[in-house]
Scaffold this motif. Structure first.
Motif, mmCIF file in Angstrom:
data_model
loop_
_atom_site.group_PDB
_atom_site.id
_atom_site.type_symbol
_atom_site.label_atom_id
_atom_site.label_comp_id
_atom_site.label_asym_id
_atom_site.label_seq_id
_atom_site.Cartn_x
_atom_site.Cartn_y
_atom_site.Cartn_z
ATOM 1 N N MET A 215 2.147 -54.941 -33.994
ATOM 2 C CA MET A 215 0.958 -54.661 -33.192
ATOM 3 C C MET A 215 0.192 -55.943 -32.895
ATOM 4 O O MET A 215 -0.303 -56.138 -31.779
ATOM 5 C CB MET A 215 0.043 -53.648 -33.898
ATOM 6 C CG MET A 215 0.568 -52.230 -33.876
ATOM 7 S SD MET A 215 0.849 -51.561 -32.229
ATOM 8 C CE MET A 215 -0.812 -51.305 -31.661
ATOM 9 N N GLY A 216 0.110 -56.832 -33.869
ATOM 10 C CA GLY A 216 -0.572 -58.109 -33.654
ATOM 11 C C GLY A 216 0.106 -58.929 -32.570
ATOM 12 O O GLY A 216 -0.557 -59.491 -31.695
ATOM 13 N N GLN A 217 1.421 -58.998 -32.634
ATOM 14 C CA GLN A 217 2.149 -59.770 -31.633
ATOM 15 C C GLN A 217 2.091 -59.089 -30.273
ATOM 16 O O GLN A 217 1.977 -59.759 -29.249
ATOM 17 C CB GLN A 217 3.593 -59.984 -32.057
ATOM 18 C CG GLN A 217 4.307 -60.956 -31.135
ATOM 19 C CD GLN A 217 5.636 -61.427 -31.690
ATOM 20 O OE1 GLN A 217 5.930 -61.231 -32.857
ATOM 21 N NE2 GLN A 217 6.427 -62.043 -30.843
ATOM 22 N N ALA A 218 2.143 -57.783 -30.231
ATOM 23 C CA ALA A 218 2.057 -57.062 -28.960
ATOM 24 C C ALA A 218 0.705 -57.319 -28.299
ATOM 25 O O ALA A 218 0.625 -57.500 -27.082
ATOM 26 C CB ALA A 218 2.274 -55.572 -29.183
ATOM 27 N N GLU A 219 -0.360 -57.377 -29.104
ATOM 28 C CA GLU A 219 -1.698 -57.676 -28.567
ATOM 29 C C GLU A 219 -1.754 -59.101 -28.022
ATOM 30 O O GLU A 219 -2.346 -59.356 -26.978
ATOM 31 C CB GLU A 219 -2.764 -57.492 -29.658
ATOM 32 C CG GLU A 219 -3.139 -56.063 -29.910
ATOM 33 C CD GLU A 219 -3.836 -55.422 -28.723
ATOM 34 O OE1 GLU A 219 -4.712 -56.073 -28.107
ATOM 35 O OE2 GLU A 219 -3.497 -54.276 -28.400
ATOM 36 N N ARG A 220 -1.149 -60.048 -28.728
ATOM 37 C CA ARG A 220 -1.142 -61.447 -28.267
ATOM 38 C C ARG A 220 -0.342 -61.610 -26.989
ATOM 39 O O ARG A 220 -0.686 -62.398 -26.130
ATOM 40 C CB ARG A 220 -0.560 -62.365 -29.343
ATOM 41 C CG ARG A 220 -1.533 -62.780 -30.399
ATOM 42 C CD ARG A 220 -0.997 -63.934 -31.240
ATOM 43 N NE ARG A 220 0.364 -63.731 -31.728
ATOM 44 C CZ ARG A 220 0.705 -63.048 -32.818
ATOM 45 N NH1 ARG A 220 -0.227 -62.469 -33.525
ATOM 46 N NH2 ARG A 220 1.958 -62.942 -33.186
ATOM 47 N N ASP A 221 0.763 -60.861 -26.886
ATOM 48 C CA ASP A 221 1.639 -60.988 -25.717
ATOM 49 C C ASP A 221 1.115 -60.264 -24.485
ATOM 50 O O ASP A 221 1.592 -60.502 -23.391
ATOM 51 C CB ASP A 221 3.038 -60.445 -26.046
ATOM 52 C CG ASP A 221 3.777 -61.336 -27.024
ATOM 53 O OD1 ASP A 221 3.256 -62.420 -27.353
ATOM 54 O OD2 ASP A 221 4.864 -60.930 -27.476
ATOM 55 N N SER B 80 9.130 -53.058 -29.357
ATOM 56 C CA SER B 80 9.996 -53.836 -30.256
ATOM 57 C C SER B 80 11.415 -53.954 -29.702
ATOM 58 O O SER B 80 12.055 -54.991 -29.861
ATOM 59 C CB SER B 80 10.024 -53.213 -31.657
ATOM 60 O OG SER B 80 10.654 -51.946 -31.643
ATOM 61 N N GLN B 81 11.896 -52.909 -29.045
ATOM 62 C CA GLN B 81 13.259 -52.953 -28.528
ATOM 63 C C GLN B 81 13.358 -53.721 -27.209
ATOM 64 O O GLN B 81 14.447 -54.083 -26.781
ATOM 65 C CB GLN B 81 13.819 -51.543 -28.391
ATOM 66 C CG GLN B 81 13.944 -50.809 -29.728
ATOM 67 C CD GLN B 81 14.702 -51.593 -30.782
ATOM 68 O OE1 GLN B 81 15.858 -51.980 -30.577
ATOM 69 N NE2 GLN B 81 14.069 -51.840 -31.927
ATOM 70 N N ASP B 82 12.205 -53.979 -26.566
ATOM 71 C CA ASP B 82 12.182 -54.817 -25.363
ATOM 72 C C ASP B 82 11.969 -56.293 -25.706
ATOM 73 O O ASP B 82 12.154 -57.153 -24.868
ATOM 74 C CB ASP B 82 11.070 -54.354 -24.407
ATOM 75 C CG ASP B 82 11.395 -53.020 -23.765
ATOM 76 O OD1 ASP B 82 12.585 -52.653 -23.710
ATOM 77 O OD2 ASP B 82 10.448 -52.334 -23.323
ATOM 78 N N ASN B 83 11.571 -56.578 -26.938
ATOM 79 C CA ASN B 83 11.298 -57.939 -27.381
ATOM 80 C C ASN B 83 12.586 -58.535 -27.950
ATOM 81 O O ASN B 83 13.194 -57.957 -28.855
ATOM 82 C CB ASN B 83 10.193 -57.920 -28.443
ATOM 83 C CG ASN B 83 9.818 -59.292 -28.916
ATOM 84 O OD1 ASN B 83 10.564 -59.920 -29.654
ATOM 85 N ND2 ASN B 83 8.645 -59.760 -28.503
ATOM 86 N N SER B 84 12.985 -59.697 -27.436
ATOM 87 C CA SER B 84 14.270 -60.285 -27.833
ATOM 88 C C SER B 84 14.348 -60.599 -29.331
ATOM 89 O O SER B 84 15.421 -60.513 -29.923
ATOM 90 C CB SER B 84 14.555 -61.543 -27.018
ATOM 91 O OG SER B 84 13.543 -62.500 -27.234
ATOM 92 N N PHE B 85 13.219 -60.967 -29.948
ATOM 93 C CA PHE B 85 13.246 -61.244 -31.380
ATOM 94 C C PHE B 85 13.263 -59.957 -32.194
ATOM 95 O O PHE B 85 14.089 -59.773 -33.079
ATOM 96 C CB PHE B 85 12.037 -62.097 -31.791
ATOM 97 C CG PHE B 85 11.925 -62.277 -33.285
ATOM 98 C CD1 PHE B 85 12.731 -63.190 -33.946
ATOM 99 C CD2 PHE B 85 11.034 -61.518 -34.036
ATOM 100 C CE1 PHE B 85 12.649 -63.351 -35.322
ATOM 101 C CE2 PHE B 85 10.942 -61.669 -35.405
ATOM 102 C CZ PHE B 85 11.755 -62.593 -36.049
ATOM 103 N N TRP B 86 12.338 -59.044 -31.899
ATOM 104 C CA TRP B 86 12.159 -57.863 -32.730
ATOM 105 C C TRP B 86 13.282 -56.844 -32.576
ATOM 106 O O TRP B 86 13.538 -56.062 -33.487
ATOM 107 C CB TRP B 86 10.798 -57.221 -32.470
ATOM 108 C CG TRP B 86 9.693 -58.019 -33.079
ATOM 109 C CD1 TRP B 86 8.759 -58.757 -32.438
ATOM 110 C CD2 TRP B 86 9.440 -58.184 -34.481
ATOM 111 N NE1 TRP B 86 7.931 -59.379 -33.341
ATOM 112 C CE2 TRP B 86 8.330 -59.042 -34.613
ATOM 113 C CE3 TRP B 86 10.041 -57.706 -35.644
ATOM 114 C CZ2 TRP B 86 7.808 -59.411 -35.842
ATOM 115 C CZ3 TRP B 86 9.515 -58.075 -36.875
ATOM 116 C CH2 TRP B 86 8.418 -58.922 -36.961
ATOM 117 N N GLN B 87 13.978 -56.834 -31.436
ATOM 118 C CA GLN B 87 15.047 -55.854 -31.268
ATOM 119 C C GLN B 87 16.175 -56.080 -32.273
ATOM 120 O O GLN B 87 16.884 -55.152 -32.646
ATOM 121 C CB GLN B 87 15.596 -55.844 -29.835
ATOM 122 C CG GLN B 87 16.284 -57.096 -29.426
ATOM 123 C CD GLN B 87 16.731 -57.055 -27.972
ATOM 124 O OE1 GLN B 87 17.747 -57.653 -27.661
ATOM 125 N NE2 GLN B 87 16.014 -56.390 -27.099
ATOM 126 N N ALA B 88 16.328 -57.299 -32.741
ATOM 127 C CA ALA B 88 17.352 -57.587 -33.752
ATOM 128 C C ALA B 88 16.849 -57.317 -35.176
ATOM 129 O O ALA B 88 17.641 -57.287 -36.114
ATOM 130 C CB ALA B 88 17.792 -59.039 -33.640
#
Length: 196
Positions: A175-181, A151-159
Motif C-alpha cells: 500500500m505504501g508503494q502503491a501510494e508513492r507510485d 501487485s500483479q501489474d508491478n514487475s517487482f511485486w508480481q514475482a
C-alpha cells in the motif's frame, strides 16, 4: 523409592479406579498426564474393607483431638468441557460467494495469466489467509482485491506475491508503494480529456 516403582504404583491405582487421569493441557504437544484422586472410589474401598475414616469431632481415646484429617476439603471436579467462545477446531469451508474465496481466486487467476504452469494452491488456505487479513488486520476486502491487481501489474511485486499469505504479510509495504507510485498531477492523455 525409584521412579519405576512410583510409576507402577500410579498405574495400579489407576487400574483400581482410585486415580482419575487425563490430559487437560491447552497445547496439543504437551503430553503431561494429570492425576486426581477419586474420593468416592476411595470411600467405597474403605467401606468394603471395613475401615472407617474418622470425621471432624472424633476424638482420640485420650481426648487430645482429632485422629486423622478427613477428605472433606476435596478439590473440585475436573472437566474437559470447553467454556471459551472460540471457534471449534473444524475448519471453515469457503464457497465461491464468500469474499475471502473471491479475493483468493482473483489472485490465483492473475498469477496464472503470467504463469500458466503455476502449481495449484490450496484455495481454502488462501481464503483463510484473506479472512485473517480482514478480521485480524482490519483490511478491507475491496482494498485487498485492488491490491491483487496492483501487485500483479508491478514487475517487482508480481514475482513476490505468489500466495494470499504473502499478500497479507506485505500489505502495508504494498500500500505504501502503491501510494508513492500513484501520479499526483496527471496531464490529460486524449483530446476528449482536454476538451470534455
Amino acid at each position: 523409592m525409584s521412579e519405576k516403582t512410583i510409576q507402577r504404583y500410579l498405574k495400579d491405582l489407576e487400574k483400581r479406579g482410585l486415580l482419575i487421569t487425563g490430559n487437560y493441557n491447552k497445547a496439543k504437544f504437551d503430553r503431561t498426564k494429570w492425576y486426581r484422586i477419586d474420593y468416592d472410589a476411595l470411600d467405597n474401598l474403605g467401606s468394603a474393607l471395613g475401615l472407617t475414616v474418622p470425621t471432624i469431632g472424633t476424638e482420640r481415646p485420650n481426648g487430645m483431638g482429632l485422629t486423622v484429617p478427613t477428605n472433606t476439603n476435596r478439590l473440585p471436579e475436573t472437566t474437559t468441557e470447553t467454556t471459551n467462545n472460540k471457534r471449534p477446531n473444524s475448519k471453515t469451508e469457503y464457497g465461491p460467494d464468500d469474499p475471502p474465496y473471491q479475493v483468493a481466486l482473483h489472485l490465483l487467476t492473475r498469477i496464472k495469466q503470467r504463469q500458466s504452469d503455476f502449481k495449484e494452491p490450496n484455495l481454502q488456505k488462501w481464503a483463510n489467509d484473506i479472512r485473517l487479513a480482514h478480521e485480524r488486520d482490519h483490511r478491507d476486502y475491496e482494498k485487498l482485491d485492488w491490491l491483487v491487481d496492483w501487485s500483479q501489474d508491478n514487475s517487482f511485486w508480481q514475482a513476490n506475491i505468489l500466495s494470499a499469505g504473502k499478500l497479507r504479510k506485505q500489505y502495508d509495504t504494498l500500500m505504501g508503494q502503491a501510494e508513492r507510485d500513484r501520479p499526483t498531477n496527471v496531464a490529460p492523455q486524449t483530446r476528449e480529456d482536454w476538451f470534455g
